[in-house]
Scaffold this motif. Structure first.
Motif: not given
Length: 398
Positions: A307-312, A317-324, A333-335
């Motif tokens: 399932v694809p994601l929209v990550v905010a 650790d969340q910015p690192i995981v979002a970058g991955q 990715r959203l701010r």
């Protein structure tokens, strides 16, 4: 057969990955026990779990909602993880002495487990439930790294009399990393880091009253919006914007929005289902996209199902995981602070568009997860550890 003690913090996202590994060990005939918060552990593991209680700080565990970046990191360690370790240490020591485990499996954020186990001469393994530490997030911040080293040294002196020398976040005996290269990327890792893939397993039933008929009533693509279990303090603005965004896609998309704190104001569109909780693992195979905070568990469970994601990402650790996620092509990715209804709606439309390739990339990551073996591979690694502690020899172990 071996005896394994799992030391976990009172954080759902850190207990869940260990649940599958513990179940796989039990399935092999090994004995398993836990050191942590009894109520939380039994809610996630099952009422018959053997749990040695560990105290929580007297002042509780909470963080200001507006902390981000370095300030959030400093608060996490200084005012959350270190006080938690001070509080847990006596319980961990009592658990090890009473249960007499062959191996202590220590969550990376339950540092009391590592410090106490090492001071007692036990074999201990790190359970890294997020990949953030694996990529050395402090490599470009030597002063912050030195500050953390000093903080951990003071903690070691307090709870272990200075005994031991290993970094409590990275056991020399092994590190269970619940990810794969497909998501982690090309970061250099020592041989003792085992990329076993996510531990995705069934959880104890918790009174599932989800209205499955609502899903069956329409073939429209379905999107889940969730900020996890630890971000209720920061989520009001985002959840309201998401409800507005997805309500604006009526006739094209349906959405399940998880709102445990009742933060969404006013009525929502008919295509948006508000729920205080959802059976996420059961729901994921029927989803077309997930909008989340880039928590490692939610990300991995979504990708496991392709399932694809929209990550905010919010913090930690969340910015690192979002970058991955973005680097793997499996989402956008959203701010978090700027994610209004228009941006959320556009991001959802992007990941739902087959031409963007996000679904295909998510499926590829999921394939790598299943190939890695997850909880079965983690259990095999633990079971293969040499039984070399003094206590094991006293029991007559090989």
């Amino acid at each position: 057969m071996g005896r394994f003690l799992f030391v976990v913090p009172p954080l759902v996202g850190h207990v869940n990955p260990a649940v599958g590994t513990a179940a796989a060990l039990a399935g092999r005939g090994h004995e398993v026990a836990w050191a942590g918060h009894p109520e939380l552990v039994r809610a996630l593991v099952g009422s018959d779990a053997v749990v040695f209680p560990c105290a929580l700080p007297e002042d509780g565990l909470s963080r200001p909602a507006d902390l981000k970046g370095p300030a959030a990191f400093q608060f996490l360690w200084e005012s959350f993880l270190v006080p938690l370790a001070d509080a847990m240490a006596p319980g961990v020591r009592a658990a090890i002495e009473a249960y007499d485990p062959d191996v202590v499996v220590c969550d990376q954020q339950a540092v009391a487990g590592a410090l106490v186990a090492e001071s007692l001469g036990r074999v201990w393994v790190t359970s890294a439930t997020t990949s953030a530490e694996l990529v050395d997030p402090l490599s470009g911040m030597p002063k912050v790294a030195a500050w953390l080293d000093e903080l951990l040294a003071d903690l070691r002196n307090r709870i272990c009399g200075g005994a031991g020398s290993a970094d409590p976040r990275f056991s020399p005996h092994g590190v269970l990393a619940y990810t794969t290269r497909a998501l982690l990327g090309p970061a250099e890792l020592p041989d003792r880091v085992w990329l076993v893939g996510p531990s995705v397993t069934a959880r104890p039933a918790s009174g599932d009253d989800f209205p499955w008929d609502w899903l069956d009533a329409s073939p429209l693509p379905t999107v889940l919006v969730s900020l996890g279990t630890a971000n209720n303090d920061a989520g009001a603005r985002f959840l309201n914007a998401a409800a507005q965004a997805l309500g604006g896609l009526a006739g094209r998309v349906r959405a399940v929005l998880v709102d445990p704190g009742g933060l969404v104001e006013g009525p929502v569109a008919d295509n948006v289902l508000l729920r205080p909780h959802v059976p996420q693992l059961a729901l994921l195979p029927r989803l077309d996209a997930v909008v989340c905070h880039a928590g490692h568990n939610t990300v991995c469970e979504a990708l496991w199902h392709g399932v694809p994601l929209v990550v905010a990402p919010i913090r930690d650790d969340q910015p690192i995981v979002a970058g991955q996620v973005v680097d793997a092509g499996a989402g956008v990715r959203l701010r978090f602070g700027r994610a209004d209804a228009a941006r959320i709606r556009a991001a959802v439309e992007t990941v739902l568009d087959p031409a963007g390739g996000h679904r295909k990339a998510a499926e590829a990551v999921g394939e790598s997860f299943r190939a890695a073996g997850g909880s079965a591979s983690a259990a095999a690694r633990l079971a293969a550890l040499p039984a070399g502690s003094a206590v094991t020899r006293a029991r007559g172990g090989a």
